[in-house]
Design a protein around this motif. Structure first.
Motif, PDB file in Angstrom:
ATOM      1  N   ARG A 120       0.842  -1.213   0.000  1.00 20.03           N
ATOM      2  CA  ARG A 120       0.000   0.000   0.000  1.00 20.03           C
ATOM      3  C   ARG A 120       0.871   1.254   0.000  1.00 20.03           C
ATOM      4  O   ARG A 120       0.610   2.206  -0.735  1.00 20.03           O
ATOM      5  N   LEU A 121       1.942   1.214   0.810  1.00 16.28           N
ATOM      6  CA  LEU A 121       2.863   2.351   0.809  1.00 16.28           C
ATOM      7  C   LEU A 121       3.527   2.518  -0.561  1.00 16.28           C
ATOM      8  O   LEU A 121       3.663   3.630  -1.063  1.00 16.28           O
ATOM      9  N   ALA A 122       3.939   1.399  -1.154  1.00 22.49           N
ATOM     10  CA  ALA A 122       4.586   1.448  -2.468  1.00 22.49           C
ATOM     11  C   ALA A 122       3.664   2.127  -3.480  1.00 22.49           C
ATOM     12  O   ALA A 122       4.098   2.993  -4.255  1.00 22.49           O
ATOM     13  N   ARG A 123       2.385   1.740  -3.437  1.00 23.72           N
ATOM     14  CA  ARG A 123       1.420   2.327  -4.374  1.00 23.72           C
ATOM     15  C   ARG A 123       1.298   3.837  -4.157  1.00 23.72           C
ATOM     16  O   ARG A 123       1.331   4.616  -5.097  1.00 23.72           O
ATOM     17  N   SER A 124       1.208   4.230  -2.878  1.00 20.95           N
ATOM     18  CA  SER A 124       1.009   5.666  -2.657  1.00 20.95           C
ATOM     19  C   SER A 124       2.271   6.464  -2.969  1.00 20.95           C
ATOM     20  O   SER A 124       2.194   7.641  -3.336  1.00 20.95           O
ATOM     21  N   ILE A 125       3.436   5.841  -2.857  1.00 19.50           N
ATOM     22  CA  ILE A 125       4.674   6.553  -3.222  1.00 19.50           C
ATOM     23  C   ILE A 125       4.873   6.532  -4.746  1.00 19.50           C
ATOM     24  O   ILE A 125       5.503   7.420  -5.318  1.00 19.50           O
ATOM     25  N   GLY A 126       4.303   5.518  -5.391  1.00 21.12           N
ATOM     26  CA  GLY A 126       4.416   5.425  -6.849  1.00 21.12           C
ATOM     27  C   GLY A 126       5.621   4.615  -7.318  1.00 21.12           C
ATOM     28  O   GLY A 126       6.270   4.951  -8.306  1.00 21.12           O
ATOM     29  N   ILE A 127       5.939   3.531  -6.566  1.00 19.24           N
ATOM     30  CA  ILE A 127       7.021   2.642  -6.998  1.00 19.24           C
ATOM     31  C   ILE A 127       6.521   1.206  -7.063  1.00 19.24           C
ATOM     32  O   ILE A 127       5.491   0.875  -6.488  1.00 19.24           O
ATOM     33  N   LYS A 128       7.281   0.369  -7.780  1.00 20.11           N
ATOM     34  CA  LYS A 128       6.843  -1.003  -8.027  1.00 20.11           C
ATOM     35  C   LYS A 128       6.775  -1.824  -6.746  1.00 20.11           C
ATOM     36  O   LYS A 128       5.785  -2.485  -6.465  1.00 20.11           O
ATOM     37  N   SER A 129       7.849  -1.802  -5.951  1.00 19.74           N
ATOM     38  CA  SER A 129       7.787  -2.580  -4.720  1.00 19.74           C
ATOM     39  C   SER A 129       8.584  -1.928  -3.600  1.00 19.74           C
ATOM     40  O   SER A 129       9.563  -1.220  -3.837  1.00 19.74           O
ATOM     41  N   LEU A 130       8.122  -2.190  -2.393  1.00 19.53           N
ATOM     42  CA  LEU A 130       8.782  -1.648  -1.201  1.00 19.53           C
ATOM     43  C   LEU A 130       8.791  -2.721  -0.122  1.00 19.53           C
ATOM     44  O   LEU A 130       7.773  -3.362   0.152  1.00 19.53           O
ATOM     45  N   TYR A 131       9.970  -2.924   0.482  1.00 17.08           N
ATOM     46  CA  TYR A 131      10.099  -3.801   1.633  1.00 17.08           C
ATOM     47  C   TYR A 131      10.620  -3.004   2.813  1.00 17.08           C
ATOM     48  O   TYR A 131      11.446  -2.102   2.639  1.00 17.08           O
ATOM     49  N   LEU A 132      10.125  -3.368   3.999  1.00 17.34           N
ATOM     50  CA  LEU A 132      10.581  -2.731   5.228  1.00 17.34           C
ATOM     51  C   LEU A 132      11.342  -3.770   6.048  1.00 17.34           C
ATOM     52  O   LEU A 132      10.824  -4.863   6.295  1.00 17.34           O
ATOM     53  N   LYS A 133      12.561  -3.441   6.436  1.00 13.24           N
ATOM     54  CA  LYS A 133      13.310  -4.318   7.340  1.00 13.24           C
ATOM     55  C   LYS A 133      13.051  -3.767   8.733  1.00 13.24           C
ATOM     56  O   LYS A 133      13.593  -2.720   9.107  1.00 13.24           O
ATOM     57  N   TYR A 134      12.180  -4.454   9.479  1.00 10.82           N
ATOM     58  CA  TYR A 134      11.674  -3.899  10.735  1.00 10.82           C
ATOM     59  C   TYR A 134      12.520  -4.352  11.923  1.00 10.82           C
ATOM     60  O   TYR A 134      12.441  -5.516  12.347  1.00 10.82           O
ATOM     61  N   GLU A 135      13.309  -3.426  12.461  1.00  9.27           N
ATOM     62  CA  GLU A 135      14.256  -3.741  13.531  1.00  9.27           C
ATOM     63  C   GLU A 135      13.672  -3.566  14.933  1.00  9.27           C
ATOM     64  O   GLU A 135      14.370  -3.737  15.930  1.00  9.27           O
ATOM     65  N   GLY A 136      12.381  -3.204  14.987  1.00  9.89           N
ATOM     66  CA  GLY A 136      11.746  -2.952  16.278  1.00  9.89           C
ATOM     67  C   GLY A 136      11.536  -4.191  17.133  1.00  9.89           C
ATOM     68  O   GLY A 136      11.251  -4.091  18.324  1.00  9.89           O
ATOM     69  N   THR A 137      11.691  -5.372  16.537  1.00 15.36           N
ATOM     70  CA  THR A 137      11.485  -6.600  17.318  1.00 15.36           C
ATOM     71  C   THR A 137      12.779  -7.133  17.929  1.00 15.36           C
ATOM     72  O   THR A 137      12.790  -8.194  18.534  1.00 15.36           O
ATOM     73  N   ASN A 138      13.858  -6.408  17.784  1.00 14.53           N
ATOM     74  CA  ASN A 138      15.086  -6.801  18.488  1.00 14.53           C
ATOM     75  C   ASN A 138      14.856  -6.672  20.000  1.00 14.53           C
ATOM     76  O   ASN A 138      13.943  -5.965  20.434  1.00 14.53           O
ATOM     77  N   PRO A 139      15.683  -7.346  20.812  1.00 14.40           N
ATOM     78  CA  PRO A 139      15.410  -7.422  22.257  1.00 14.40           C
ATOM     79  C   PRO A 139      15.178  -6.080  22.970  1.00 14.40           C
ATOM     80  O   PRO A 139      14.365  -6.014  23.880  1.00 14.40           O
ATOM     81  N   THR A 140      15.883  -5.014  22.587  1.00 13.80           N
ATOM     82  CA  THR A 140      15.595  -3.735  23.238  1.00 13.80           C
ATOM     83  C   THR A 140      14.873  -2.782  22.282  1.00 13.80           C
ATOM     84  O   THR A 140      14.817  -1.575  22.514  1.00 13.80           O
ATOM     85  N   GLY A 141      14.346  -3.324  21.192  1.00 16.78           N
ATOM     86  CA  GLY A 141      13.481  -2.537  20.317  1.00 16.78           C
ATOM     87  C   GLY A 141      14.178  -1.720  19.257  1.00 16.78           C
ATOM     88  O   GLY A 141      13.534  -0.917  18.580  1.00 16.78           O
ATOM     89  N   THR A 142      15.489  -1.900  19.080  1.00 11.83           N
ATOM     90  CA  THR A 142      16.171  -1.131  18.038  1.00 11.83           C
ATOM     91  C   THR A 142      17.262  -1.938  17.342  1.00 11.83           C
ATOM     92  O   THR A 142      17.708  -2.977  17.819  1.00 11.83           O
ATOM     93  N   VAL A 143      17.712  -1.377  16.229  1.00 10.29           N
ATOM     94  CA  VAL A 143      18.803  -1.934  15.432  1.00 10.29           C
ATOM     95  C   VAL A 143      20.108  -2.007  16.239  1.00 10.29           C
ATOM     96  O   VAL A 143      21.001  -2.776  15.916  1.00 10.29           O
ATOM     97  N   LYS A 144      20.206  -1.198  17.303  1.00 12.64           N
ATOM     98  CA  LYS A 144      21.432  -1.147  18.102  1.00 12.64           C
ATOM     99  C   LYS A 144      21.809  -2.511  18.700  1.00 12.64           C
ATOM    100  O   LYS A 144      22.959  -2.740  19.041  1.00 12.64           O
ATOM    101  N   ASP A 145      20.819  -3.384  18.871  1.00 12.95           N
ATOM    102  CA  ASP A 145      21.117  -4.673  19.503  1.00 12.95           C
ATOM    103  C   ASP A 145      22.103  -5.509  18.685  1.00 12.95           C
ATOM    104  O   ASP A 145      22.860  -6.298  19.235  1.00 12.95           O
ATOM    105  N   ARG A 146      22.085  -5.322  17.384  1.00 17.58           N
ATOM    106  CA  ARG A 146      23.047  -6.075  16.559  1.00 17.58           C
ATOM    107  C   ARG A 146      24.476  -5.652  16.897  1.00 17.58           C
ATOM    108  O   ARG A 146      25.380  -6.487  17.024  1.00 17.58           O
ATOM    109  N   THR A 147      24.687  -4.353  17.053  1.00 17.38           N
ATOM    110  CA  THR A 147      26.047  -3.878  17.350  1.00 17.38           C
ATOM    111  C   THR A 147      26.397  -4.087  18.817  1.00 17.38           C
ATOM    112  O   THR A 147      27.553  -4.289  19.150  1.00 17.38           O
ATOM    113  N   SER A 148      25.408  -4.036  19.704  1.00 15.67           N
ATOM    114  CA  SER A 148      25.717  -4.308  21.115  1.00 15.67           C
ATOM    115  C   SER A 148      26.178  -5.745  21.269  1.00 15.67           C
ATOM    116  O   SER A 148      27.065  -6.039  22.066  1.00 15.67           O
TER     117      SER A 148
END
Ligand SMILES: *Cc1c(COP(=O)(O)O)cnc(C)c1O
Ligand SMILES: [Zn+2]
Length: 438
Positions: A120-148
């Motif tokens: 739906r977002l892809a359509r409203s932006i006007g591009i063929k496809s969009l993927y979201l890499k959602y990092e909010g499910t890491n243990p403390t809720g952010t991408v920082k957990d990978r580097t920690s």
């Protein structure tokens, strides 16, 4: 600033002692059945002068003071040989991470986050496809957990007796959590206007939780000095090449899941760990014959803190800038240290893009993401998406292209204007009437 609260390390972490990395050693590594090794890491190399160093904890080149990066001995390989499903999350990729002994890994299951299609977002932006890499499910809720995870595992690997970071919120909460898990004492500094929920989290996890009010730059100088004296392992983002490696696994996970690289890869940039680390991931996959091209890398910053975007768009060399307050606190960095010029160099060498977004655009992206795809992310978390929406509006990306945005944090730990719910009566009649309109 009072710094005598820092632990005195029992065994100071060693600095220096760098020897020239010998070609002989490299070939020995190659011949000794390299595919059986737990990590393919070899040593460190300096970006600026090319000096090579044996595998060790070293924060800068002893010859020129330049930024160091890790070097791996990469074979031609495929997904089946690269990944190890005996490990969870990002540690499935331990061969391209800098920890040589699995006993040193400190993990809470970070990584293997969802790759979410956003039609739906892809359509409203006007591009063929969009993927979201959602990092909010890491243990403390952010991408920082990978580097920690890579930072604390490295601290264990090199026998450090404490670890430290200066943070506005996410980094402190994440690093303190992993240090606690790994039973390494932590000294965590947080800006006094950090998000309250993140500060509570940090204070529970840190061995020493310190709130600072003075100048950030002064504090950083003092903490960096203590780190150089070996009082604690560097958990900061500006210099430690072991730390940023964890974020590299985002590039691997995305490519593995899609079976190819997206055309455009949107990353938020503060110090530049995500950007540099994911670039390294794509570059390594090319070297190993797993992909045949690099996505167009897009550096996304806040208009109030955009040193890299400003330099890129003006064609000037990198210069640190003073910043203004922004709701995207996680990218509010005006002086990223040596990684700033490095991000700029990668952008210029690989025909990348650099975009800055306003707080209004960030808030718009936050609510658009929630309304159209059902994901609730914090303001820093949607800087990449806000930049994509802007690029779409300005026709900067072709409509037949695919894009990926890293959504770097959950919305659950950031403040947001209070909700305006409908006030209702509690009688059955009144409640029943409410259902008639849905
Ligand atoms: C720290 C942070 C960033 C920026 O990452 P860098 O690697 O420092 O450029 C982006 N998003 C969130 C949520 C962060 O906490
Ligand atoms: Zn050097």
């Amino acid at each position: 600033m009072n710094l005598d609260i820092i632990f005195k390390a029992k065994t100071p972490v060693k600095f220096g002692g760098a020897g020239k990395w010998k070609q002989d050693d490299a070939s020995k590594l190659f011949s000794s059945s390299q595919s059986m090794k737990f990590s393919w890491v070899q040593g460190l190399i300096c970006f600026d002068c090319g000096a090579a160093f044996d595998f060790q904890y070293l924060l800068k080149c002893t010859k020129c003071g330049g930024l160091l990066d890790l070097v791996y001995d990469l074979p031609q390989t495929n997904w089946a040989d690269l990944t190890d499903n005996n490990f969870q999350g990002m540690w499935r990729f331990h061969k391209v991470l800098p920890i040589r002994n699995p006993a040193h890994i400190v993990t809470l299951g970070e990584g293997s986050t969802a790759l979410i299609p956003a039609p739906r977002l892809a359509r409203s932006i006007g591009i063929k496809s969009l993927y979201l890499k959602y990092e909010g499910t890491n243990p403390t809720g952010t991408v920082k957990d990978r580097t920690s995870s890579t930072a604390v595992s490295s601290a264990k690997q090199f026998g450090a007796s404490a670890i430290t970071v200066v943070s506005t919120g996410n980094a402190g909460a994440s690093l303190a959590t992993y240090a606690h898990r790994g039973e390494i004492p932590s000294v965590i500094f947080c800006y006094h206007r950090g998000d309250p929920i993140k500060m509570s989290h940090m204070s529970l996890m840190a061995s020493k939780f310190c709130v600072f009010e003075g100048e950030y730059d002064d504090l950083i100088r003092s903490v960096d000095q203590c780190v150089e004296e070996g009082l604690a392992f560097d958990g900061g983002a500006t210099r430690n090449s072991f730390k940023h490696e964890g974020k590299k696994t985002i590039a691997y996970e995305v490519t593995e899941a899609l079976g190819t690289v997206p055309d455009f890869f949107f990353s938020p940039v503060a110090v530049g760990e995500i950007f540099i680390a994911t670039y390294r991931g794509f570059d390594e996959m090319q070297q190993m014959g797993m992909v045949d091209r690099m996505p167009t890398l897009v550096c996304c910053q806040s208009m109030q803190a955009q040193p890299i975007v400003a330099a890129f768009q003006s064609g000037q060399p990198f210069r640190p800038t003073t910043i203004q307050p922004t709701i995207a606190k996680g990218v509010a960095v005006g002086d990223p240290g040596p990684k700033g010029p490095r991000v700029l160099e990668i952008l210029r060498q690989h025909s990348g893009m650099a975009l800055a977004v306003s707080d209004a655009e960030i808030q718009e992206a936050q609510s658009l993401l929630a309304e159209s795809e059902g994901l609730w992310a914090g303001p820093t978390g949607v800087v990449s998406l806000a930049a994509l929406i802007q690029a779409g509006r300005n026709k900067q990306i072709p409509s037949n292209s695919s894009s990926l945005c890293i959504i770097t944090e959950t919305g659950l730990t950031s403040p947001y204007p209070p909700a305006q719910g409908q006030v209702v009566k509690t009688s059955l009649e009144d409640v029943r009437r409410l259902f008639s309109c849905v």
